[in-house]
Scaffold this motif. Structure first.
Motif, mmCIF file in Angstrom:
data_model
loop_
_atom_site.group_PDB
_atom_site.id
_atom_site.type_symbol
_atom_site.label_atom_id
_atom_site.label_comp_id
_atom_site.label_asym_id
_atom_site.label_seq_id
_atom_site.Cartn_x
_atom_site.Cartn_y
_atom_site.Cartn_z
ATOM 1 N N SER A 1 -13.392 2.192 3.403
ATOM 2 C CA SER A 1 -12.043 2.668 3.750
ATOM 3 C C SER A 1 -12.012 3.238 5.162
ATOM 4 N N GLY B 1 0.789 -1.234 0.000
ATOM 5 C CA GLY B 1 0.000 0.000 0.000
ATOM 6 C C GLY B 1 0.812 1.269 0.000
ATOM 7 N N ASP C 1 -4.393 9.537 6.587
ATOM 8 C CA ASP C 1 -4.777 8.254 6.001
ATOM 9 C C ASP C 1 -5.040 8.463 4.512
ATOM 10 N N GLU D 1 -9.261 -3.967 3.294
ATOM 11 C CA GLU D 1 -10.176 -2.851 3.559
ATOM 12 C C GLU D 1 -11.060 -3.176 4.763
ATOM 13 N N ASN E 1 -4.254 3.415 2.651
ATOM 14 C CA ASN E 1 -5.562 2.762 2.602
ATOM 15 C C ASN E 1 -5.813 2.251 1.179
ATOM 16 N N THR F 1 -1.392 -0.540 4.322
ATOM 17 C CA THR F 1 -2.773 -0.854 4.668
ATOM 18 C C THR F 1 -2.818 -2.046 5.625
#
Length: 595
Positions: free
Chosen positions: A123, A29, A167, A116, A103, A76
């Motif tokens: 999210s 991520g 984020d 997720e 995220n 993430t």
């Protein structure tokens, strides 16, 4: 306006803010952000410890030493979830860093892609962090980043410091937009409110009326860099100063009126002064349960018989536990300077007013010294806890930064350590997180590369994050870990002996299934250090400790010193602490003030 990728914009802003380090762990991520950091690697160094928790504690400790925030970077899912505990630690102790979490891509939101959280909102990871940060920002487009970055840095350091979360969906790191790098945050060190003239006049009047006043100072004083003003105020008035652990070092430790910590494991003179004071001037601390004997009247404090001036930059802390006679929203440094000037300019408050009080405090100090001092020279195998504290105090340089983990060793150091500088004794106080000292010493060393940085940690805490030694070797950080090896979760074992008649279960480290009374077990911590490429020393005799510590500091190499400490010697309680509904214990030394 320039066409920039989101990751490039973030990297450029870090450069502009003079952020020297990002502490982080790679993941799918955040590879886009890693690529942006590669472009600025000569100005912002990525330090990658072996666990995300460590990255957070390092950033926290860096801020405590330097008073400048750095950033962390996690991917993430689990990587960012590992940041919850260090963020809670930083928030509880008013320490600031920017936690950049990745995220899922915006195009996949609410489709349950890999990692997720979507049960309540797409999210949704920012909601996981909401209780443990000062603010969470979630820019979902590149053109939202400039405002979010500026606000994030302003929020971290305005008023009461705290960590902030940014984020970011990982597509935003690589997508482009016409954007401008936002102006730098200028808030750090600014926005220092002071007391009003009327509040200052009332504070001076209360001080003039008092005959047994004390100053009680905490982390707010340290973060405000109020040492100079508070030391001058202590000397001008000639009154005792009590400190929270994170306030230690703000005033000279060797001043006979510096009484140290208060509460169950505080120093006896501090508890006595708190019990018998007729005015407490509290600056930058909050009367939590451990520094107030769980709010039991007469054990550490005696409100409302005693008047209280409570000064804090955070209005939410005023009156949280004790309604103040006078509450003042102000910066600790500004207020201390204002009060010093008011005292010097007038003739109401004189040092001579408190001569009898100083004499009484001196008598309490003499009682305490006569009780505790003989054990500081006891030659034993395993080592007595007092000997360990005294030996480190005698051989470590005055500019040492001591990073303490949670555990019974922390109780001994709160009671007896005398830091020579502000913010040279790092504690996880509000959240008491195991691993803070183990990992935080790495961040402290990066913040102060010229100073010796020593972590004193329990055997239990060290085993939660032993990979730190490998990180120190990898980045050539000459940190020293003194492992307080008592073969137990010692602080909790002590509670079992104190509150549950010694019914020990789950707190000692034993080989096999025999449990208490069987053969105690721990790994060979010194051998572990050597396996990582560091130095490792085992100390089982009192005579060997000073030399081992001196050698480790002199060598300027990562080192683990495994010190076998007597687990049957417990800190002498001078206040109390309650775990409701279990009845609290009376002090081992000293008596509460009744009526």
């Amino acid at each position: 306006m320039t066409n920039m990728k989101g990751g490039e914009l973030i990297a450029e802003y870090l450069v502009q803010q003079k952020v020297p380090y990002v502490f982080g762990i790679c993941g799918h991520g955040n590879v886009g952000m890693l690529d942006a950091l590669h472009q600025v690697r000569d100005q912002v160094k990525l330090v990658s410890p072996r666990h995300e928790q460590c990255a957070g504690h390092m950033a926290d400790a860096y801020f405590r030493v330097k008073h400048q925030p750095v950033a962390t970077l996690t991917s993430t899912g689990p990587g960012s979830a590992n940041m919850v505990m260090p963020l809670a630690t930083a928030l509880s102790d008013s320490s600031a860093f920017l936690a950049i979490t990745a995220n899922v891509p915006t195009s996949q939101a609410n489709r349950a892609p890999f990692q997720e959280l979507y049960a309540h909102n797409q999210s949704d990871f920012a909601q996981v962090l909401r209780p443990v940060v000062k603010r969470s920002f979630q820019p979902s487009r590149v053109d939202m980043l400039p405002l979010a970055l500026r606000q994030a840095f302003d929020t971290m350091v305005t008023g009461r410091p705290g960590p902030v979360n940014l984020d970011i969906p990982y597509n935003v790191f690589q997508e482009e937009a016409e954007v401008q790098v936002p102006p730098p945050s200028h808030r750090h060190g600014g926005h220092r409110p002071g007391a009003s003239e009327s509040d200052l006049a009332e504070a001076t009047r209360l001080l003039a009326k008092a005959r047994r006043p004390v100053l009680f100072i905490g982390h707010g004083a340290t973060l405000a860099n109020a040492s100079e003003e508070l030391t001058a105020l202590q000397q001008q008035l000639g009154i005792p100063v009590i400190t929270s652990p994170n306030g230690m070092g703000c005033v000279p430790a060797d001043d006979p009126l510096t009484l140290g910590f208060i509460g169950r494991n505080g120093a006896y003179p501090a508890n006595q002064a708190g019990r018998y004071a007729d005015l407490v001037v509290c600056i930058g601390t909050r009367f939590d349960d451990r520094s107030s004997s769980t709010w039991q009247p007469g054990y550490s404090w005696n409100f409302p018989e005693c008047a209280l001036i409570h000064v804090d930059i955070d209005p939410a802390e005023l009156g949280r536990n004790y309604p103040p006679t006078l509450g003042i929203i102000a910066d600790a440094k500004v207020f201390a300077g204002q009060l010093l000037h008011a005292v010097q300019a007038g003739d109401q408050v004189r040092r001579g007013n408190f001569a009898a009080w100083r004499e009484q405090v001196g008598a309490w100090r003499a009682e305490w010294e006569a009780f505790v001092r003989p054990n500081f020279e006891a030659i034993t195998t395993p080592l007595r806890p007092e000997y360990v504290v005294g030996a480190l105090q005698s051989v470590l340089p005055q500019d040492v930064i001591l990073a303490l983990d949670s555990g019974v060793h922390h109780n001994w150091f709160m009671q007896f350590w005398q830091p020579q500088r502000a913010q040279s004794m790092l504690n996880s106080w509000g959240y008491s997180s195991m691993g803070f000292g183990v990992c935080g010493v790495l961040g402290a060393q990066l913040a102060a590369p010229e100073r010796p940085c020593v972590a004193v940690v329990g055997d239990g805490g060290f085993m939660m994050a032993p990979y730190v030694v490998a990180t120190a070797v990898e980045y050539e950080l000459p940190c020293v870990w003194v492992v307080w090896n008592n073969f137990a979760w010692g602080a909790i074992r002590d509670l079992q002996y104190g509150l549950f008649d010694g019914r020990e279960i789950g707190t000692g480290f034993y080989k096999g299934t025999q449990g208490p009374g069987g053969e105690r077990y721990n790994p060979d911590f010194a051998a572990w250090a050597r396996a990582c490429g560091a130095d490792g020393i085992t100390v089982t005799r009192s005579e060997d400790l000073r030399g081992a510590v001196e050698l480790a500091v002199r060598n300027r190499r990562p080192c683990v010193i495994d010190v076998h400490v007597d687990s049957e010697v417990r800190p002498p309680s001078t206040g109390t602490w309650q775990l409701p509904p279990i009845p609290y214990k009376e002090p081992v030394f000293g008596q509460p003030r009744r009526g």
